[in-house]
Design an enzyme around this catalytic site. Structure first.
Site, PDB file in Angstrom:
ATOM      1  N   ASP A 179       0.859  -1.181   0.000  1.00 51.94           N
ATOM      2  CA  ASP A 179       0.000   0.000   0.000  1.00 51.94           C
ATOM      3  C   ASP A 179       0.893   1.228   0.000  1.00 51.94           C
ATOM      4  OD1 ASP A 179      -2.593   1.431   0.310  1.00 51.94           O
ATOM      5  OD2 ASP A 179      -1.722   2.018   2.244  1.00 51.94           O
ATOM      6  N   GLU A 263      -1.907  -1.335  -5.704  1.00 52.48           N
ATOM      7  CA  GLU A 263      -3.030  -0.637  -6.311  1.00 52.48           C
ATOM      8  C   GLU A 263      -2.622   0.013  -7.632  1.00 52.48           C
ATOM      9  OE1 GLU A 263      -6.327   1.288  -3.506  1.00 52.48           O
ATOM     10  OE2 GLU A 263      -4.306   1.815  -2.883  1.00 52.48           O
ATOM     11  N   ASP A 345      -3.311   1.476   7.097  1.00 53.68           N
ATOM     12  CA  ASP A 345      -2.443   1.123   5.973  1.00 53.68           C
ATOM     13  C   ASP A 345      -2.142  -0.372   5.922  1.00 53.68           C
ATOM     14  OD1 ASP A 345      -2.349   3.807   5.279  1.00 53.68           O
ATOM     15  OD2 ASP A 345      -0.542   4.193   6.467  1.00 53.68           O
TER      16      ASP A 345
END
Length: 390
Positions: A179, A263, A345
């Protein structure tokens, strides 16, 4: 497998060679701008523009183009063609005219092994001569093209692209979710957090002072040029520091893991937020993700992206409960269904790992099981200090 790699070396041309390189840079820049000017209404394509090069050299106003290497001019048009293809594919903006005050480059597409002296101290460049070279690491593979560049700070480099045969990577290690953020540059699904280096912010005070000094100097004067060089050297240092951090961290991650999930961030859209744009630009996520991609192919690590619309932060990684809202200032939250307390996170990284490995955890593309990484760094913050090469 056969891959292409780049080896970048510092070169030290003398004054006469610098003048000859300036000719190559200037002519390549002129052809690029000329081709862009011919494409204002409609881009005619590389072949159409390349056929006009011999005619352009015979024109009385541009006979000086004969001083340049013919293939350097052709490569400049290929760069323009690549810029238009990226624009049509929505990978970049509309091409801009090049300035002589920006970074300069010229590419030779058909180099020979004999260009580099046996002792590795000289490199022969067509219409320039034998330029002093610092071969700080051995050159491997078969040379495909050579690009000579001059930075804004006046440093000269040569980048040699080669084809090299690498052994088929052995996929080993665990799986990890990643992340990317601003408070922490990267948070791993193991709980490990990578601190953001923030090189630009650390140098911001000095950069503002140098920029003010430059603005007070008379344009065209010697003092203006000295102030410009001081600012350019600082900008180059910041860029080099950030690139070095990205290289070390990406190499460390692909060596330790068999699978990395992250992502698919819309960095360009996020830069429109003027409150976060400076920090996002300082992080350099796009360059880091690109390094993860090609290094993963080299060293046996699959990199998969999940949709940017996947609610990784506000979904409980234990029971799957999705929260209706999750403001950015909420860093720790508790799931109302199962009662699990989450670090925002770390929870997002775990969800990214689950989503990216969905349907491929038990039997991945190489017929091996992918397990979460258990390297014992949970809850710790470290910097990528170990480095064994890019």
């Amino acid at each position: 497998m056969i891959v292409r790699k780049g080896f970048k070396y510092r070169i030290y041309p003398n004054q006469e060679q610098q003048r000859k390189l300036a000719v190559q840079f200037g002519h390549a820049r002129y052809i690029y701008n000329w081709g862009l000017g011919q494409s204002q209404d409609k881009y005619p394509g590389y072949n159409h523009l390349a056929k006009q090069l011999p005619i352009l050299k015979k024109t009385s106003e541009t006979t000086w183009l004969k001083e340049a290497h013919s293939q350097v001019l052709q490569q400049s048009l290929k760069d323009l063609d690549r810029a238009f293809q990226n624009f049509f594919a929505k990978r970049g903006g509309y091409p801009h005219f090049k300035s002589k005050r920006a970074k300069q480059s010229a590419r030779y597409p058909q180099p020979k092994e004999s260009w580099i002296a046996p002792d590795g101290r000289r490199i022969q460049l067509s219409k320039v001569g034998h330029v002093r070279l610092v071969l700080h690491r051995p050159l491997e593979g078969v040379m495909k093209n050579v690009t000579v560049s001059r930075t804004r700070s006046g440093r000269y480099f040569v980048s040699i692209q080669v084809e090299i045969e690498m052994a088929t990577p052995i996929f080993a290690g665990g799986a990890v979710g990643l992340d990317l953020g601003l408070r922490e540059f990267a948070t791993l699904s193991t709980g490990e957090k990578i601190a953001p280096p923030q090189y630009y912010r650390k140098a911001q005070k000095k950069r503002r002072r140098l920029a003010r000094q430059l603005s007070r100097k008379k344009l065209g004067g010697h003092n203006h040029e000295k102030a410009r060089l001081r600012l350019a050297r600082l900008d180059e240092k910041i860029s080099n520091q950030r690139r070095d951090f990205h290289h070390k961290l990406s190499r460390m991650l692909v060596e330790e893991n068999q699978f990395i999930g992250l992502e698919d961030l819309n960095v360009r859209g996020m830069l429109a937020n003027h409150h976060l744009a400076k920090s996002i630009g300082d992080a350099g996520w796009s360059a880091f993700v690109t390094m993860l991609g090609y290094k993963g192919e080299w060293y046996g690590c699959q990199v998969e992206k999940v949709s940017r619309w996947y609610p990784s932060s506000k979904t409980c990684s234990v029971c799957g409960t999705k929260m209706e809202a999750m403001p950015l200032n909420v860093r720790i939250w508790q799931c109302p269904m199962c009662g699990t307390v989450h670090d925002r996170d770390v929870n997002a990284a775990i969800n990214i790992l689950k989503q990216s490995t969905a349907g491929a955890v038990e039997n991945n593309a190489w017929g091996q099981s992918v397990r979460p990484s258990t390297d014992g760094y949970a809850g710790r913050t470290r910097k990528p200090t170990r480095f064994s090469g890019w």
